[in-house]
Design an enzyme around this catalytic site. Structure first.
Site, PDB file in Angstrom:
ATOM      1  N   TYR A 145     -11.036   6.941  -4.801  1.00 42.90           N
ATOM      2  CA  TYR A 145     -12.508   6.636  -4.483  1.00 42.90           C
ATOM      3  C   TYR A 145     -12.637   6.245  -3.065  1.00 42.90           C
ATOM      4  O   TYR A 145     -11.546   6.055  -2.107  1.00 42.90           O
ATOM      5  CB  TYR A 145     -12.975   5.495  -5.476  1.00 42.90           C
ATOM      6  CG  TYR A 145     -12.413   4.137  -4.948  1.00 42.90           C
ATOM      7  CD1 TYR A 145     -10.986   3.769  -5.185  1.00 42.90           C
ATOM      8  CD2 TYR A 145     -13.141   3.166  -4.278  1.00 42.90           C
ATOM      9  CE1 TYR A 145     -10.393   2.565  -4.870  1.00 42.90           C
ATOM     10  CE2 TYR A 145     -12.470   1.787  -4.062  1.00 42.90           C
ATOM     11  CZ  TYR A 145     -11.356   1.553  -4.181  1.00 42.90           C
ATOM     12  OH  TYR A 145     -10.795   0.392  -3.878  1.00 42.90           O
ATOM     13  N   ARG A 202      -9.778  10.099   4.982  1.00 42.51           N
ATOM     14  CA  ARG A 202      -8.838   9.428   3.957  1.00 42.51           C
ATOM     15  C   ARG A 202      -9.205  10.018   2.556  1.00 42.51           C
ATOM     16  O   ARG A 202      -8.033   9.874   1.754  1.00 42.51           O
ATOM     17  CB  ARG A 202      -9.487   7.999   4.121  1.00 42.51           C
ATOM     18  CG  ARG A 202      -8.314   6.800   3.528  1.00 42.51           C
ATOM     19  CD  ARG A 202      -8.682   5.478   3.727  1.00 42.51           C
ATOM     20  NE  ARG A 202      -9.831   5.005   3.151  1.00 42.51           N
ATOM     21  CZ  ARG A 202     -10.521   3.885   3.282  1.00 42.51           C
ATOM     22  NH1 ARG A 202     -10.033   3.134   4.145  1.00 42.51           N
ATOM     23  NH2 ARG A 202     -11.692   3.532   2.734  1.00 42.51           N
ATOM     24  N   ARG A 209      -5.267  13.553 -23.924  1.00 42.55           N
ATOM     25  CA  ARG A 209      -4.523  12.595 -22.975  1.00 42.55           C
ATOM     26  C   ARG A 209      -2.788  12.998 -23.080  1.00 42.55           C
ATOM     27  O   ARG A 209      -2.297  13.140 -24.347  1.00 42.55           O
ATOM     28  CB  ARG A 209      -4.513  11.168 -24.011  1.00 42.55           C
ATOM     29  CG  ARG A 209      -3.782  10.169 -23.302  1.00 42.55           C
ATOM     30  CD  ARG A 209      -4.004   8.852 -23.722  1.00 42.55           C
ATOM     31  NE  ARG A 209      -3.398   7.930 -22.904  1.00 42.55           N
ATOM     32  CZ  ARG A 209      -2.027   7.628 -23.011  1.00 42.55           C
ATOM     33  NH1 ARG A 209      -1.214   8.291 -23.972  1.00 42.55           N
ATOM     34  NH2 ARG A 209      -1.477   6.683 -22.172  1.00 42.55           N
ATOM     35  N   HIS A 218       0.610  12.664 -19.952  1.00 46.95           N
ATOM     36  CA  HIS A 218       0.851  12.135 -18.836  1.00 46.95           C
ATOM     37  C   HIS A 218       0.847  13.563 -17.711  1.00 46.95           C
ATOM     38  O   HIS A 218       0.586  13.159 -16.814  1.00 46.95           O
ATOM     39  CB  HIS A 218       2.090  11.333 -18.776  1.00 46.95           C
ATOM     40  CG  HIS A 218       2.062  10.133 -19.174  1.00 46.95           C
ATOM     41  ND1 HIS A 218       1.740   9.834 -20.556  1.00 46.95           N
ATOM     42  CD2 HIS A 218       2.242   8.711 -18.657  1.00 46.95           C
ATOM     43  CE1 HIS A 218       1.701   8.694 -20.606  1.00 46.95           C
ATOM     44  NE2 HIS A 218       2.165   7.959 -19.740  1.00 46.95           N
ATOM     45  N   LYS A 250      -5.964   5.506  -1.850  1.00 40.77           N
ATOM     46  CA  LYS A 250      -7.173   4.591  -2.499  1.00 40.77           C
ATOM     47  C   LYS A 250      -7.416   5.010  -3.916  1.00 40.77           C
ATOM     48  O   LYS A 250      -8.478   5.595  -4.304  1.00 40.77           O
ATOM     49  CB  LYS A 250      -8.345   4.765  -1.446  1.00 40.77           C
ATOM     50  CG  LYS A 250      -9.411   3.675  -1.549  1.00 40.77           C
ATOM     51  CD  LYS A 250     -10.513   3.511  -0.428  1.00 40.77           C
ATOM     52  CE  LYS A 250     -11.551   2.570  -0.619  1.00 40.77           C
ATOM     53  NZ  LYS A 250     -11.148   1.415  -0.836  1.00 40.77           N
ATOM     54  N   GLU A 288      -1.798  -7.347   3.086  1.00 39.60           N
ATOM     55  CA  GLU A 288      -3.589  -7.110   3.298  1.00 39.60           C
ATOM     56  C   GLU A 288      -4.092  -7.868   2.133  1.00 39.60           C
ATOM     57  O   GLU A 288      -3.403  -8.775   1.216  1.00 39.60           O
ATOM     58  CB  GLU A 288      -4.041  -5.835   2.982  1.00 39.60           C
ATOM     59  CG  GLU A 288      -3.570  -4.957   1.762  1.00 39.60           C
ATOM     60  CD  GLU A 288      -3.944  -3.625   1.599  1.00 39.60           C
ATOM     61  OE1 GLU A 288      -4.850  -3.151   2.337  1.00 39.60           O
ATOM     62  OE2 GLU A 288      -3.466  -2.964   1.005  1.00 39.60           O
ATOM     63  N   LEU A 301      -3.728  -0.050   2.594  1.00 38.12           N
ATOM     64  CA  LEU A 301      -4.640   0.796   2.769  1.00 38.12           C
ATOM     65  C   LEU A 301      -4.982   0.748   4.431  1.00 38.12           C
ATOM     66  O   LEU A 301      -5.459  -0.130   4.941  1.00 38.12           O
ATOM     67  CB  LEU A 301      -5.918   0.586   2.053  1.00 38.12           C
ATOM     68  CG  LEU A 301      -7.002   1.638   1.879  1.00 38.12           C
ATOM     69  CD1 LEU A 301      -6.513   2.942   1.305  1.00 38.12           C
ATOM     70  CD2 LEU A 301      -8.255   1.300   1.547  1.00 38.12           C
TER      71      LEU A 301
HETATM   72  C1  LIG Z   1      -6.701  -2.912  -0.644  1.00 37.36           C
HETATM   73  C2  LIG Z   1      -7.799  -2.682   0.480  1.00 37.36           C
HETATM   74  N1  LIG Z   1      -7.310  -2.743   1.864  1.00 37.36           N
HETATM   75  C3  LIG Z   1      -8.232  -2.750   2.729  1.00 37.36           C
HETATM   76  C4  LIG Z   1      -9.461  -2.330   2.559  1.00 37.36           C
HETATM   77  C5  LIG Z   1     -10.421  -1.952   3.501  1.00 37.36           C
HETATM   78  O1  LIG Z   1     -10.968  -0.580   3.965  1.00 37.36           O
HETATM   79  P1  LIG Z   1     -12.217  -0.557   4.538  1.00 37.36           P
HETATM   80  O2  LIG Z   1     -12.397  -0.976   5.755  1.00 37.36           O
HETATM   81  O3  LIG Z   1     -12.096   1.122   4.731  1.00 37.36           O
HETATM   82  O4  LIG Z   1     -13.289  -0.728   3.599  1.00 37.36           O
HETATM   83  C6  LIG Z   1     -10.041  -1.907   1.330  1.00 37.36           C
HETATM   84  C7  LIG Z   1     -11.345  -1.643   0.887  1.00 37.36           C
HETATM   85  O5  LIG Z   1     -11.578  -1.716  -0.179  1.00 37.36           O
HETATM   86  C8  LIG Z   1      -9.067  -2.271   0.074  1.00 37.36           C
HETATM   87  O6  LIG Z   1      -9.241  -1.955  -1.125  1.00 37.36           O
END
Ligand SMILES: Cc1ncc(COP(=O)(O)O)c(C=O)c1O
Length: 283
Positions: A33, A52, A100, A102, A147, A180, A205
């Site tokens: 997403y 991304r 379903r 895997h 993501k 993070e 991310l």
């Molecule tokens: C785990 C994680 N890290 C960092 C971010 C920040 O990303 P962005 O600046 O692209 O929103 C997000 C955004 O949802 C996230 O889910």
């Protein structure tokens, strides 16, 4: 006019929009997403978000459900039809619907869903207000650069943070370094005034806001390092803050209840909030 959602080629009333019960996003979290912020009806940094998304899809071997330019057109159309000025557009692509199993299905077509949501407009006053975070173990998988919608550890840590009266949790890996936030990137300012944020490898991310703030940091000629930083460094930091598309830049003024610096948003983060606001004409 009711709010619309986009589901596989159709604009449907949001309340009745559905995907199939055997959608692999629903059963396996086999989906990726993007959340793209909207300001004045325009997408913020769409190229970086779609770049991304392309990377997430390629790494997981999911095809684009429609060509990239069509997806951008659909996102713009949905935002326009829903009349959203400030908020975000949510885009989800799953591997598709299949019995379903895997293994990748031989013939499933990826599913594309988009929704929009209104939020408060960017407010430098809100962005400048400090928040507290708590530290929690990072129990996620080892491809956090993708993501995906597999967000259960993030969900659990966020709820833990709220239950503890904090705004968010910063996640700590086995080496004792901060990866993070649950939906944001983490930053500190060291004693000598160097900005530090973690290297964008598979551990985090690579936030689009993180990249935007790094642009501002470079433009301002500020000293910065991309490297892991420890819990201890964070607790001794002069300043700390988080960045994300939906929360912009937020000063972090307490970690596990202890003040960061003097417990107030510091000069560097205030400067970055101002530069960020200026970068899209919000001042
Ligand atoms: C785990 C994680 N890290 C960092 C971010 C920040 O990303 P962005 O600046 O692209 O929103 C997000 C955004 O949802 C996230 O889910």
């Amino acid at each position: 006019m009711p709010r619309l959602a986009y589901v596989n080629g159709r604009y449907l009333p949001h309340g009745g929009a559905r995907v199939h019960v055997e959608d692999r996003g629903y059963q396996f979290a086999d989906a990726v997403y993007e959340v793209i912020a909207l300001r004045g009806g325009r997408q913020v940094e769409p190229e970086r978000h779609f770049g991304r998304l392309d990377r997430s899809l390629r790494e997981l071997r999911i095809d684009w459900p429609v060509p990239r330019h069509v997806m951008r057109f659909v996102a713009e159309t949905l935002v326009r039809r829903n009349g959203v000025r400030d908020g975000y557009v949510y885009i989800q692509v799953s591997r598709g619907v299949a019995p379903r199993d895997h293994a990748f299905p031989a013939a499933a077509r990826p599913s594309l869903v988009m929704t929009t949501r209104r939020t408060r407009p960017f407010d430098a006053g809100v962005a400048g207000r400090g928040v507290g975070i708590v530290l929690r173990p990072d129990i996620r998988w080892k491809r956090r650069d993708l993501k995906t919608v597999g967000l259960l550890p993030n969900v659990m840590a966020k709820q833990d943070a709220l239950d503890a009266g904090a705004f968010d949790a910063w996640l700590v890996d086995d080496a004792g370094t901060i990866t993070e936030g649950t939906a944001s990137n983490a930053w500190i300012v060291t004693g000598p005034g160097v900005l530090v944020t973690r290297t964008a490898d598979a551990d985090i991310l690579n936030g689009v806001t993180r990249l935007g703030v790094l642009d501002l940091v470079r433009e301002a000629g500020l000293r910065f390092e991309e490297r892991p930083f420890t819990v201890d460094e964070a607790k001794r930091a002069r300043e700390a803050f988080l960045t994300s598309s939906t929360n912009w830049i937020r000063p972090v003024v307490a970690i596990d209840g202890d003040p960061v610096g003097d417990g107030e948003p510091g000069p560097l983060v205030r400067r970055l909030v101002a530069a960020y606001a200026e970068s899209f004409g919000a001042v």
